[in-house]
Design a protein around this motif. Sequence first.
Motif, PDB file in Angstrom:
ATOM      1  N   TYR A   1       0.824  -1.211   0.000  1.00  0.00           N
ATOM      2  CA  TYR A   1       0.000   0.000   0.000  1.00  0.00           C
ATOM      3  C   TYR A   1       0.864   1.269   0.000  1.00  0.00           C
ATOM      4  CZ  TYR A   1      -3.044   3.680   1.848  1.00  0.00           C
ATOM      5  OH  TYR A   1      -3.718   4.872   2.040  1.00  0.00           O
ATOM      6  N   LYS A   2       1.934   1.269   0.806  1.00  0.00           N
ATOM      7  CA  LYS A   2       2.779   2.454   0.947  1.00  0.00           C
ATOM      8  C   LYS A   2       3.779   2.602  -0.192  1.00  0.00           C
ATOM      9  CE  LYS A   2       1.509   4.402   4.873  1.00  0.00           C
ATOM     10  NZ  LYS A   2       1.070   5.820   4.947  1.00  0.00           N
ATOM     11  N   LYS A   3       4.458   1.527  -0.568  1.00  0.00           N
ATOM     12  CA  LYS A   3       5.574   1.635  -1.529  1.00  0.00           C
ATOM     13  C   LYS A   3       5.161   1.367  -2.966  1.00  0.00           C
ATOM     14  CE  LYS A   3      10.402   0.400  -2.165  1.00  0.00           C
ATOM     15  NZ  LYS A   3      11.582  -0.322  -1.633  1.00  0.00           N
TER      16      LYS A   3
ATOM     17  N   PRO B   1       1.800   1.697  -4.601  1.00  0.00           N
ATOM     18  CA  PRO B   1       0.362   2.003  -4.679  1.00  0.00           C
ATOM     19  C   PRO B   1      -0.281   1.561  -5.983  1.00  0.00           C
ATOM     20  CG  PRO B   1       1.696   4.001  -4.889  1.00  0.00           C
ATOM     21  CD  PRO B   1       2.626   2.909  -4.460  1.00  0.00           C
ATOM     22  N   ASN B   2       0.465   1.612  -7.080  1.00  0.00           N
ATOM     23  CA  ASN B   2      -0.111   1.182  -8.362  1.00  0.00           C
ATOM     24  C   ASN B   2      -0.368  -0.319  -8.377  1.00  0.00           C
ATOM     25  OD1 ASN B   2      -0.099   3.793  -9.424  1.00  0.00           O
ATOM     26  ND2 ASN B   2       1.998   3.587 -10.191  1.00  0.00           N
ATOM     27  N   VAL B   3       0.523  -1.064  -7.747  1.00  0.00           N
ATOM     28  CA  VAL B   3       0.317  -2.506  -7.630  1.00  0.00           C
ATOM     29  C   VAL B   3      -0.869  -2.789  -6.715  1.00  0.00           C
ATOM     30  CG1 VAL B   3       1.320  -4.684  -6.818  1.00  0.00           C
ATOM     31  CG2 VAL B   3       2.744  -3.040  -8.069  1.00  0.00           C
ATOM     32  N   PHE B   4      -0.957  -2.039  -5.620  1.00  0.00           N
ATOM     33  CA  PHE B   4      -2.031  -2.252  -4.646  1.00  0.00           C
ATOM     34  C   PHE B   4      -3.403  -2.066  -5.289  1.00  0.00           C
ATOM     35  CE2 PHE B   4      -4.760  -1.033  -1.038  1.00  0.00           C
ATOM     36  CZ  PHE B   4      -4.481  -2.081  -0.173  1.00  0.00           C
ATOM     37  N   LYS B   5      -3.525  -1.085  -6.158  1.00  0.00           N
ATOM     38  CA  LYS B   5      -4.806  -0.805  -6.799  1.00  0.00           C
ATOM     39  C   LYS B   5      -5.259  -1.936  -7.720  1.00  0.00           C
ATOM     40  CE  LYS B   5      -4.116   4.207  -6.655  1.00  0.00           C
ATOM     41  NZ  LYS B   5      -3.866   5.424  -7.462  1.00  0.00           N
ATOM     42  N   LYS B   6      -4.287  -2.743  -8.190  1.00  0.00           N
ATOM     43  CA  LYS B   6      -4.616  -3.826  -9.111  1.00  0.00           C
ATOM     44  C   LYS B   6      -4.856  -5.160  -8.402  1.00  0.00           C
ATOM     45  CE  LYS B   6      -1.946  -1.677 -12.852  1.00  0.00           C
ATOM     46  NZ  LYS B   6      -0.786  -1.833 -13.768  1.00  0.00           N
ATOM     47  N   ILE B   7      -4.686  -5.173  -7.090  1.00  0.00           N
ATOM     48  CA  ILE B   7      -4.921  -6.393  -6.323  1.00  0.00           C
ATOM     49  C   ILE B   7      -6.412  -6.735  -6.360  1.00  0.00           C
ATOM     50  CG2 ILE B   7      -4.864  -7.412  -4.010  1.00  0.00           C
ATOM     51  CD1 ILE B   7      -2.118  -7.184  -5.232  1.00  0.00           C
ATOM     52  N   ARG B   8      -6.735  -7.990  -6.623  1.00  0.00           N
ATOM     53  CA  ARG B   8      -8.140  -8.414  -6.708  1.00  0.00           C
ATOM     54  C   ARG B   8      -8.712  -8.804  -5.351  1.00  0.00           C
ATOM     55  NH1 ARG B   8      -8.654 -12.218 -12.014  1.00  0.00           N
ATOM     56  NH2 ARG B   8     -10.786 -12.371 -11.175  1.00  0.00           N
ATOM     57  N   GLY B   9      -7.851  -9.106  -4.402  1.00  0.00           N
ATOM     58  CA  GLY B   9      -8.353  -9.474  -3.081  1.00  0.00           C
ATOM     59  C   GLY B   9      -7.239  -9.698  -2.086  1.00  0.00           C
ATOM     60  N   ILE B  10      -7.537  -9.438  -0.816  1.00  0.00           N
ATOM     61  CA  ILE B  10      -6.601  -9.654   0.290  1.00  0.00           C
ATOM     62  C   ILE B  10      -7.242 -10.624   1.269  1.00  0.00           C
ATOM     63  CG2 ILE B  10      -5.369  -8.571   2.209  1.00  0.00           C
ATOM     64  CD1 ILE B  10      -5.551  -5.917   0.640  1.00  0.00           C
ATOM     65  N   VAL B  11      -6.491 -11.621   1.691  1.00  0.00           N
ATOM     66  CA  VAL B  11      -6.945 -12.547   2.729  1.00  0.00           C
ATOM     67  C   VAL B  11      -6.040 -12.366   3.935  1.00  0.00           C
ATOM     68  CG1 VAL B  11      -7.273 -14.961   3.368  1.00  0.00           C
ATOM     69  CG2 VAL B  11      -7.879 -14.188   1.071  1.00  0.00           C
ATOM     70  N   GLU B  12      -6.608 -12.032   5.071  1.00  0.00           N
ATOM     71  CA  GLU B  12      -5.843 -11.739   6.292  1.00  0.00           C
ATOM     72  C   GLU B  12      -6.321 -12.621   7.430  1.00  0.00           C
ATOM     73  OE1 GLU B  12      -3.556 -10.841   9.073  1.00  0.00           O
ATOM     74  OE2 GLU B  12      -3.175  -9.582   7.305  1.00  0.00           O
ATOM     75  N   GLU B  13      -5.355 -13.192   8.194  1.00  0.00           N
ATOM     76  CA  GLU B  13      -5.743 -14.174   9.204  1.00  0.00           C
ATOM     77  C   GLU B  13      -5.438 -13.777  10.643  1.00  0.00           C
ATOM     78  OE1 GLU B  13      -3.798 -17.666  10.316  1.00  0.00           O
ATOM     79  OE2 GLU B  13      -2.029 -17.355   9.071  1.00  0.00           O
ATOM     80  N   SER B  14      -4.913 -12.584  10.912  1.00  0.00           N
ATOM     81  CA  SER B  14      -4.555 -12.240  12.284  1.00  0.00           C
ATOM     82  C   SER B  14      -5.359 -11.054  12.796  1.00  0.00           C
ATOM     83  CB  SER B  14      -3.059 -11.909  12.389  1.00  0.00           C
ATOM     84  OG  SER B  14      -2.803 -10.628  11.846  1.00  0.00           O
TER      85      SER B  14
ATOM     86  N   LEU C   1      -7.935   1.047   7.400  1.00  0.00           N
ATOM     87  CA  LEU C   1      -7.894   1.508   6.012  1.00  0.00           C
ATOM     88  C   LEU C   1      -9.299   1.714   5.462  1.00  0.00           C
ATOM     89  CD1 LEU C   1      -5.060  -0.643   4.340  1.00  0.00           C
ATOM     90  CD2 LEU C   1      -5.037   1.830   4.736  1.00  0.00           C
ATOM     91  N   SER C   2     -10.190   0.793   5.765  1.00  0.00           N
ATOM     92  CA  SER C   2     -11.561   0.878   5.282  1.00  0.00           C
ATOM     93  C   SER C   2     -12.270   2.101   5.854  1.00  0.00           C
ATOM     94  CB  SER C   2     -12.330  -0.396   5.651  1.00  0.00           C
ATOM     95  OG  SER C   2     -13.668  -0.328   5.205  1.00  0.00           O
ATOM     96  N   LYS C   3     -12.082   2.325   7.123  1.00  0.00           N
ATOM     97  CA  LYS C   3     -12.721   3.460   7.784  1.00  0.00           C
ATOM     98  C   LYS C   3     -12.235   4.780   7.210  1.00  0.00           C
ATOM     99  CE  LYS C   3     -13.806   5.281  12.381  1.00  0.00           C
ATOM    100  NZ  LYS C   3     -13.623   5.094  13.848  1.00  0.00           N
ATOM    101  N   ALA C   4     -10.958   4.816   6.828  1.00  0.00           N
ATOM    102  CA  ALA C   4     -10.377   6.030   6.268  1.00  0.00           C
ATOM    103  C   ALA C   4     -10.672   6.181   4.780  1.00  0.00           C
ATOM    104  CB  ALA C   4      -8.867   6.044   6.512  1.00  0.00           C
ATOM    105  N   GLY C   5     -11.353   5.188   4.198  1.00  0.00           N
ATOM    106  CA  GLY C   5     -11.665   5.237   2.778  1.00  0.00           C
ATOM    107  C   GLY C   5     -10.474   4.970   1.885  1.00  0.00           C
ATOM    108  N   LYS C   6      -9.455   4.286   2.413  1.00  0.00           N
ATOM    109  CA  LYS C   6      -8.226   4.036   1.660  1.00  0.00           C
ATOM    110  C   LYS C   6      -8.094   2.577   1.215  1.00  0.00           C
ATOM    111  CE  LYS C   6      -5.718   7.728   4.061  1.00  0.00           C
ATOM    112  NZ  LYS C   6      -4.552   8.078   4.912  1.00  0.00           N
TER     113      LYS C   6
END
Length: 569
Positions: A252-254, A256-269, A279-284
Amino acid sequence: MSESACDAKASKEVKESENVAEKYSSMSATRSGGDELSCAFSAVPAHKPVKKQIQFVTSEEKQEFSKFPTKAGRRSLSRSISQSSTDSYSSAASYTDSSDDETSPRDKTQVNSKGSGDFCVKNIKQAEFGRREIEIAEQDMSALISLRKRAQGEKPLAGSKIVGCTHITAQTAVLIETLVALGAQCRWTACNIYSTQNEVAAALSEAGVAVFAWKGESEADFWWCIDRCVGTEAWQPNMILDDGGDLTHWVYKKYPNVFKKIRGIVEESVTGVHRLYQLSKAGKLCVPAMNVNDSVTKQKFDNLYCCRESILDGFVPLLLPVVLVSQETPFYTFFLTCRLKRTTDVMFGGKQVVVCGYGEVGKGCCSALKALGAIVYVTEIDPICALQACMDGFRVVKLNEVIRQVDMIITCTGNKNVVTREQLDRVKNGCIVCNMGHSNTEIDVASLRTPELTWERVRSQVDHVIWPDGKRVVLLAEGRLLNLSCSTVPTFVLSITATTQALALIELYNAPEGRYKQDVYLLPKKMDEYVASLHLPTFDAHLTELSDEQAKYLGLNKNGPFKPNYYRY
């Protein structure tokens, strides 16, 4: 979104793309409008040293031990034996840990048998050992292997490029190789600097997975490895599997162009999910994300049962009697001591322990400690969890009330500065301090790195922090995750989490456009139930089937889901 609108939307979308859990399920589920799945996924709103030593050593043992070098090789010998005692008790310690090779993997040139050098591990020559570890893990992960066999013909992940940041263990390797079998290309790094099994990382690299990780990375190495997974022009990820949120944060930080093309994130912690909600709350959050941590199959099995077993195991390879051995102590005395003491030097019976946090991880820790006769206190901020702790027989206190008397402090909150320097100044001599949360923020370790305090490395991942008056506090794993940093966790439980992760990745990757918005989603009960059903044959368990009359009475589909989304197990 209203419940009726959600039902209508799901009904339309199910026609476009079958739910993954149902698609690969052996259960003969029948469709009945919107009853089977209320929504594909429900969006979550952003919310002293000892003077006397053991002397009973036989002449044969003395002769055996005298074969070891004593002067020139003393440094490497002490390091080797200290580490190998960990190896004897846990496969979490890599076969290469006891090597004298101090060269950083970043300074090595290594290639696998296929001539590829797109990886960075401790020693690629350990791949054969790692392959054995993976094969053993597969035997206790039959459900994940079953999913692999059912779906690999269709290759549901064909075209996906998954970048992962998790603990790299034999169990995770089974997940990674399942994703590859289902058509994914994978690049992987470690979410913890101590939990990587070097031989497993080597085996994955030999198999063609680009792995950048080794046990004992520095902080700089940690971020370098993440960047090597993402920052390559020839390969751009379109899916993220994260544990802790560090990889997601880095992209996301380094990038951003790659992040925008991500189709999905799976997080387990807990930590990573918290970051996603921020991030969602901030609209980012510009991509859909799946909260695996709060799925029933993760919370109730990985977090609770896994921690209940692994919290104590983490102490076994750590608290061996190395502290009893001075530099002048004959080597054979040390080795005999270790041989005679398989279990932990610390007797838990009668010890006073405070567990900070009574979520699922805290419940598992408290249950294990209580079973061994420890006197357990709990600290909590949530009145519901506090009441649960009281009903389970634990006294709920503020940490400052018991800080001077407890023998151990265990954190498992996901918060920061749960144990502060001011509190550590007040603990008694010999108090053991450790963390069971994902991140190393719960214990204020940074405040201990000051000139007036002396750090003494007793053995791998065991430090004595010495105060000016001579008081010693035992800090385990430098405040990092205890069980996976210092031990292993039950393979079967990890199979449950890994299966859930795989299904979540398949669902996000194959979902039709528009199904998931830029939000964080929970798994539906149907998918949780499917994951559980895959693991029941291990116990030769047989489910009772509802009759038509019973199903109608309860208002359920005979094939599930059997509980509403709001139900808490």
